[in-house]
Design an enzyme around this catalytic site. Structure first.
Site, short mmCIF file in Angstrom:
data_model
loop_
_atom_site.label_atom_id
_atom_site.label_comp_id
_atom_site.label_asym_id
_atom_site.label_seq_id
_atom_site.Cartn_x
_atom_site.Cartn_y
_atom_site.Cartn_z
N HIS A 37 0.84 -1.20 0.00
CA HIS A 37 0.00 0.00 0.00
C HIS A 37 0.88 1.25 0.00
O HIS A 37 0.59 2.22 -0.70
CB HIS A 37 -0.87 0.04 1.26
CG HIS A 37 -1.84 -1.10 1.39
ND1 HIS A 37 -1.75 -2.04 2.39
CD2 HIS A 37 -2.92 -1.45 0.65
CE1 HIS A 37 -2.74 -2.91 2.27
NE2 HIS A 37 -3.46 -2.59 1.22
N GLN A 61 -17.96 -6.85 -1.48
CA GLN A 61 -17.04 -7.57 -2.36
C GLN A 61 -16.59 -8.90 -1.78
O GLN A 61 -15.80 -9.62 -2.39
CB GLN A 61 -15.85 -6.69 -2.74
CG GLN A 61 -14.87 -6.45 -1.62
CD GLN A 61 -13.84 -5.41 -2.01
OE1 GLN A 61 -14.15 -4.24 -2.20
NE2 GLN A 61 -12.59 -5.84 -2.17
N GLN A 157 -8.69 -7.01 -11.10
CA GLN A 157 -9.33 -5.80 -10.59
C GLN A 157 -8.86 -4.58 -11.37
O GLN A 157 -9.66 -3.74 -11.78
CB GLN A 157 -8.98 -5.65 -9.10
CG GLN A 157 -9.33 -4.32 -8.51
CD GLN A 157 -9.08 -4.30 -7.01
OE1 GLN A 157 -9.81 -4.90 -6.25
NE2 GLN A 157 -8.04 -3.60 -6.57
N VAL A 180 4.60 -5.30 -4.84
CA VAL A 180 5.69 -5.24 -3.86
C VAL A 180 5.77 -6.61 -3.17
O VAL A 180 4.74 -7.17 -2.78
CB VAL A 180 5.43 -4.13 -2.82
CG1 VAL A 180 6.50 -4.13 -1.74
CG2 VAL A 180 5.37 -2.78 -3.52
P1 AMP Z 1 -6.39 -3.96 -0.46
O1 AMP Z 1 -6.23 -3.16 0.78
O2 AMP Z 1 -5.88 -5.36 -0.36
O3 AMP Z 1 -7.76 -3.84 -1.07
O4 AMP Z 1 -5.42 -3.29 -1.52
C1 AMP Z 1 -5.50 -1.91 -1.81
C2 AMP Z 1 -4.66 -1.64 -3.02
O5 AMP Z 1 -3.31 -2.01 -2.75
C3 AMP Z 1 -5.10 -2.44 -4.25
O6 AMP Z 1 -4.99 -1.60 -5.40
C4 AMP Z 1 -4.09 -3.56 -4.29
O7 AMP Z 1 -3.88 -4.05 -5.59
C5 AMP Z 1 -2.86 -2.86 -3.76
N1 AMP Z 1 -1.89 -3.83 -3.23
C6 AMP Z 1 -2.12 -4.77 -2.28
N2 AMP Z 1 -1.00 -5.51 -2.08
C7 AMP Z 1 -0.06 -5.02 -2.93
C8 AMP Z 1 1.30 -5.34 -3.21
N3 AMP Z 1 1.93 -6.35 -2.58
N4 AMP Z 1 1.96 -4.63 -4.14
C9 AMP Z 1 1.34 -3.62 -4.79
N5 AMP Z 1 0.06 -3.24 -4.56
C10 AMP Z 1 -0.63 -3.94 -3.66
#
Ligand code: AMP
Length: 291
Positions: A37, A61, A157, A180
């Site tokens: 994030h 979701q 997504q 990441v």
């Molecule tokens: P989430 O909180 O899991 O819904 O993720 C929020 C945003 O962070 C989404 O756009 C995810 O794709 C992105 N995200 C989650 N994990 C990673 C990661 N390891 N690397 C890059 N972006 C991430």
């Protein structure tokens, strides 16, 4: 850094930033913030000069039986993390009632996508992308961004949201940030903390599987069956892993293919259960044009 929990207050704040001539960039998250994030937020800071981070665990979701109830919620720590990072100007952290005034069960207006949700995760998570698109649209309406940043980790997504913005002509730039990873390659995820030590050790097979497919493509393999076999072979090295899918699809249409075309962009993707914990990984790969 402001913490805002009402849609109307968020809209006023965003309008003010726009009037001041700021380029507003939104980073939607479900909180429990980790390095993945933070990379998105860092990127948002380079992309614009007013960054909003939303933190909202969106009930619509999660399919029945998924981890909505148990999903980690740590707003206080997240706000501290964001303050320390120093990029976000405001955090939008609404309640479920604020986002779904009639109640999540009573929501009657939904955004859905045709076709793009039939494969990969969409096939196994009924209603998931409908919930995602609807909440992202609500977040756009609340935060009024010029651009929004998403992780390529959630590749399907990303593709679906980009398509929504194109089809509805929303005029919001959708920016994707590479995944990441931990030192061993495991994609960072709020769900990694559910893994036992043993599962965590074996979870490296997801990134290895995707990497194996990528390498084979770059070496000239065009038969999807062989690529899937390569991914499954890597995944089978983790005895605790139960594979949900291993697929290679067209990067825009997300449809399965049999044979890759030189110059085509494809998405290699896997989803694996370790016990109750579902992990995903994937890579967009350009098939070399000169094969
Ligand atoms: P989430 O909180 O899991 O819904 O993720 C929020 C945003 O962070 C989404 O756009 C995810 O794709 C992105 N995200 C989650 N994990 C990673 C990661 N390891 N690397 C890059 N972006 C991430």
């Amino acid at each position: 850094m402001l913490v805002i929990d009402e849609v109307s207050a968020m809209q006023r704040h965003a309008e003010e930033a726009r009037r001041e001539g700021r380029r507003v960039v939104l980073v939607p998250t479900m909180g429990a913030l980790h390095e993945g994030h933070l990379a998105l937020i860092e990127h948002a800071g380079e992309e614009g000069d007013r960054v909003f981070v939303s933190i909202f665990v969106n009930p619509t979701q999660f399919a029945p039986g998924e981890d909505y109830e148990h999903y980690p919620r740590r707003l206080v720590e997240d706000v501290e993390t964001l303050k320390a990072q120093g990029v976000a100007g405001a955090v939008f952290a609404p309640t479920v009632e604020e986002m779904y005034p009639a109640g999540a069960e009573e929501q009657r207006v939904w955004l859905t996508v045709e076709g793009l949700d039939e494969h990969l995760c969409g096939r196994y998570r009924p209603g998931h992308f409908r919930g995602v698109l609807t909440v992202v649209m609500k977040l756009f309406a609340a935060c009024r961004p010029h651009a929004a940043v998403f992780g390529l980790k959630d590749a399907q997504q990303f593709v679906i949201i980009r398509r929504m913005v194109e089809d509805l002509r929303l005029g919001i730039d959708i920016i994707g940030v590479p995944t990441v990873r931990e030192a061993d390659g495991l994609a960072r995820s709020s769900r990694n903390k559910y893994l036992s030590k043993e599962e965590r050790g074996q979870a490296v097979v997801l990134s290895e599987a995707v990497e194996a497919a990528r390498t084979r493509i770059l070496e000239g393999e065009l038969q999807v069956e062989a690529l899937i076999e390569a991914m499954r072979q890597r995944l089978s090295q983790a005895p605790l892993a139960e594979v949900q899918y291993a697929e290679v699809v067209d990067a825009r249409r997300l449809e399965p293919i049999e044979k890759l075309e030189p110059g085509q962009e494809v998405l290699c993707a896997v989803a694996v259960f370790f016990g109750e914990t579902r992990l995903i990984d994937n890579a967009f790969v350009h098939v070399p044009a000169d094969l």
